[in-house]
Design an enzyme around this catalytic site. Structure first.
Site, short mmCIF file in Angstrom:
data_model
loop_
_atom_site.label_atom_id
_atom_site.label_comp_id
_atom_site.label_asym_id
_atom_site.label_seq_id
_atom_site.Cartn_x
_atom_site.Cartn_y
_atom_site.Cartn_z
N ASN A 43 -4.77 -2.91 8.87
CA ASN A 43 -3.34 -2.69 9.03
C ASN A 43 -3.06 -1.19 8.97
O ASN A 43 -3.73 -0.43 8.28
CB ASN A 43 -2.51 -3.49 8.02
N ILE A 44 -2.06 -0.79 9.76
CA ILE A 44 -1.70 0.61 9.89
C ILE A 44 -0.18 0.70 9.72
O ILE A 44 0.57 0.25 10.58
CB ILE A 44 -2.12 1.16 11.27
N GLU A 45 0.23 1.24 8.57
CA GLU A 45 1.65 1.33 8.28
C GLU A 45 2.28 2.57 8.89
O GLU A 45 1.59 3.49 9.33
CB GLU A 45 1.86 1.32 6.76
N CYS A 54 -0.38 -4.99 12.03
CA CYS A 54 -1.27 -5.78 11.18
C CYS A 54 -2.72 -5.64 11.62
O CYS A 54 -3.02 -5.33 12.78
CB CYS A 54 -0.87 -7.24 11.23
N GLU A 56 -4.88 -8.01 12.12
CA GLU A 56 -5.24 -9.01 13.12
C GLU A 56 -4.86 -8.55 14.53
O GLU A 56 -5.63 -8.68 15.48
CB GLU A 56 -4.54 -10.34 12.83
N CYS A 90 1.26 -12.26 14.27
CA CYS A 90 -0.18 -12.30 14.51
C CYS A 90 -0.62 -13.68 14.97
O CYS A 90 -1.47 -13.80 15.86
CB CYS A 90 -0.94 -11.89 13.25
#
Length: 132
Positions: A43-45, A54, A56, A90
């Protein structure tokens, strides 16, 4: 074809790659395509929360961008006490390329696994067949 153990190791390794300065909730994923190719994701905020991606979907988009259109299974790892189930967005993306029988394997922080076919997680799914 990857073994389940190999997929679990790859998904777990991605926890350390997650960019989660806001939630502190890392998630890692390892996606297996029908031809055995494996793509990982984390995940990359983003400070603008709606732009967060997310694990996935990161793995799925990497696979699709490399020409893969059929997914077999995905392992999703988290560090929480409960299992790390995919969110609704997702689930929809995975359904697009994995269909109702795609296997979802999710891990909790202790490394215990739970398994479900996607159709049990996304009943009455909207898929490409509705648009034809």
């Amino acid at each position: 074809m990857a073994t389940e153990k190999e997929l679990i190791e790859k998904a777990t390794a991605m926890l350390d790659m997650a960019y989660v300065p806001y939630s502190k909730f890392p998630v890692g994923a390892a996606l297996e395509c029908d031809d055995g190719a494996v793509y990982t994701g984390c995940n990359i905020e983003n400070a603008s929360y709606g732009l967060t991606n997310c694990a996935e979907r990161t793995a799925a988009f990497k696979a699709v961008s490399e020409g893969h259109r059929k997914f077999k299974r995905i392992v999703i790892a988290g560090r929480c006490e409960d299992y790390c189930w995919p969110c609704g967005a997702c689930r929809q993306v995975l359904y697009e390329f994995g269909g109702p029988d795609m296997e979802i394997i999710t891990l909790n922080g202790a490394g215990e696994a739970a398994r479900l076919p996607l159709k049990e997680m996304l009943p009455c799914a909207f898929g490409p067949e509705w648009l034809i």
